[in-house]
Design a protein around this motif. Sequence first.
Motif, PDB file in Angstrom:
ATOM      1  N   GLU A   1       6.972   2.351  -6.040  1.00  0.00           N
ATOM      2  CA  GLU A   1       7.808   2.313  -4.842  1.00  0.00           C
ATOM      3  C   GLU A   1       9.265   2.041  -5.198  1.00  0.00           C
TER       4      GLU A   1
ATOM      5  N   MET B   1      15.492   7.088   2.825  1.00  0.00           N
ATOM      6  CA  MET B   1      15.775   5.993   3.746  1.00  0.00           C
ATOM      7  C   MET B   1      17.279   5.773   3.894  1.00  0.00           C
TER       8      MET B   1
ATOM      9  N   TYR C   1      19.570   2.404   4.820  1.00  0.00           N
ATOM     10  CA  TYR C   1      19.622   0.974   5.058  1.00  0.00           C
ATOM     11  C   TYR C   1      21.015   0.609   5.570  1.00  0.00           C
TER      12      TYR C   1
ATOM     13  N   ASP D   1       0.872  -1.165   0.000  1.00  0.00           N
ATOM     14  CA  ASP D   1       0.000   0.000   0.000  1.00  0.00           C
ATOM     15  C   ASP D   1       0.915   1.224   0.000  1.00  0.00           C
ATOM     16  N   THR D   2       0.678   2.178   0.844  1.00  0.00           N
ATOM     17  CA  THR D   2       1.587   3.313   0.890  1.00  0.00           C
ATOM     18  C   THR D   2       2.773   3.045   1.809  1.00  0.00           C
ATOM     19  N   SER D   3       2.891   1.783   2.269  1.00  0.00           N
ATOM     20  CA  SER D   3       4.007   1.433   3.139  1.00  0.00           C
ATOM     21  C   SER D   3       5.332   1.713   2.451  1.00  0.00           C
ATOM     22  N   TYR D   4       6.228   2.292   3.181  1.00  0.00           N
ATOM     23  CA  TYR D   4       7.510   2.647   2.604  1.00  0.00           C
ATOM     24  C   TYR D   4       8.551   1.560   2.790  1.00  0.00           C
ATOM     25  N   GLU D   5       8.297   0.616   3.677  1.00  0.00           N
ATOM     26  CA  GLU D   5       9.349  -0.309   4.056  1.00  0.00           C
ATOM     27  C   GLU D   5       9.383  -1.549   3.186  1.00  0.00           C
TER      28      GLU D   5
ATOM     29  N   ARG E   1      12.845   7.583  -3.033  1.00  0.00           N
ATOM     30  CA  ARG E   1      11.848   7.324  -4.066  1.00  0.00           C
ATOM     31  C   ARG E   1      10.826   8.451  -4.112  1.00  0.00           C
TER      32      ARG E   1
ATOM     33  N   TYR F   1      10.628  10.420  -0.335  1.00  0.00           N
ATOM     34  CA  TYR F   1      10.905   9.492   0.759  1.00  0.00           C
ATOM     35  C   TYR F   1      12.397   9.187   0.760  1.00  0.00           C
TER      36      TYR F   1
ATOM     37  N   PHE G   1       1.958   6.616  -5.562  1.00  0.00           N
ATOM     38  CA  PHE G   1       1.439   5.309  -5.219  1.00  0.00           C
ATOM     39  C   PHE G   1       1.576   4.374  -6.411  1.00  0.00           C
TER      40      PHE G   1
ATOM     41  N   LEU H   1      16.186  -1.806   6.861  1.00  0.00           N
ATOM     42  CA  LEU H   1      15.843  -0.397   7.028  1.00  0.00           C
ATOM     43  C   LEU H   1      16.251   0.100   8.402  1.00  0.00           C
TER      44      LEU H   1
ATOM     45  N   TYR I   1      13.928   6.264   8.273  1.00  0.00           N
ATOM     46  CA  TYR I   1      13.081   6.708   7.167  1.00  0.00           C
ATOM     47  C   TYR I   1      12.609   8.125   7.451  1.00  0.00           C
TER      48      TYR I   1
END
Lengths: 114, 113
Positions: free
Chosen positions: B99, B34, B36, A98-102, B92, B32, B96, B46, B49
Amino acid sequence: EAGVAQSPRYKIIEKRQSVAFWCNPISGHATLYWYQQILGQGPKLLIQFQNNGVVDDSQLPKDRFSAERLKGVDSTLKIQPAKLEDSAVYLCASSLGDTSYEQYFGPGTRLTVT
Amino acid sequence: QKEVEQDPGPLSVPEGAIVSLNCTYSNSAFQYFMWYRQYSRKGPELLMYTYSSGNKEDGRFTAQVDKSSKYISLFIRDSQPSDSATYLCAMRPRVFGNEKLTFGTGTRLTIIP
């Protein structure tokens, strides 16, 4: 919670041979990714699946690489025929989609092409 | 020019030192950001974030994003030998269904006891 599983962990083949890698994502994760990580570089996305469908395969060398995701769960990545420059670690990752970033990564398969 | 640039190091610092890791990027669509951590022969995990600009702190780790300069940083305070790993920045767009992460090359960090 079990993590992303990959097999085999290591593979050595000769150039022009074929090879296949397997990935089992975290249960319930709709999105699955295959990355290629060449030594000394960051991972590069090869293909992204959302359930059964391909979302992005723009960086997949389609003349020799193919991937499928069966029933929206497990996935296989195949290289046929392999070249020396395919030597790398192939990482599988999954996310909720979904909109999860991980993204959660597996341990990878280290491929050496001789 | 690569979309994401990261100094590959290697970087060696004594235990207890403050570590600063950095990345620059060129794509203004990245929203976004991140960090890692990747131990030898393991997949990336991760660490931090951040969405858009600003700071985020988690224990000994602080992530900073400066979108005006297209520059992100990760600070590690009171560094420990267990922090020895390769640190990858990734980013990124906020779209939607897209990703796709773009990674830096990674900085190999060694903390000397």
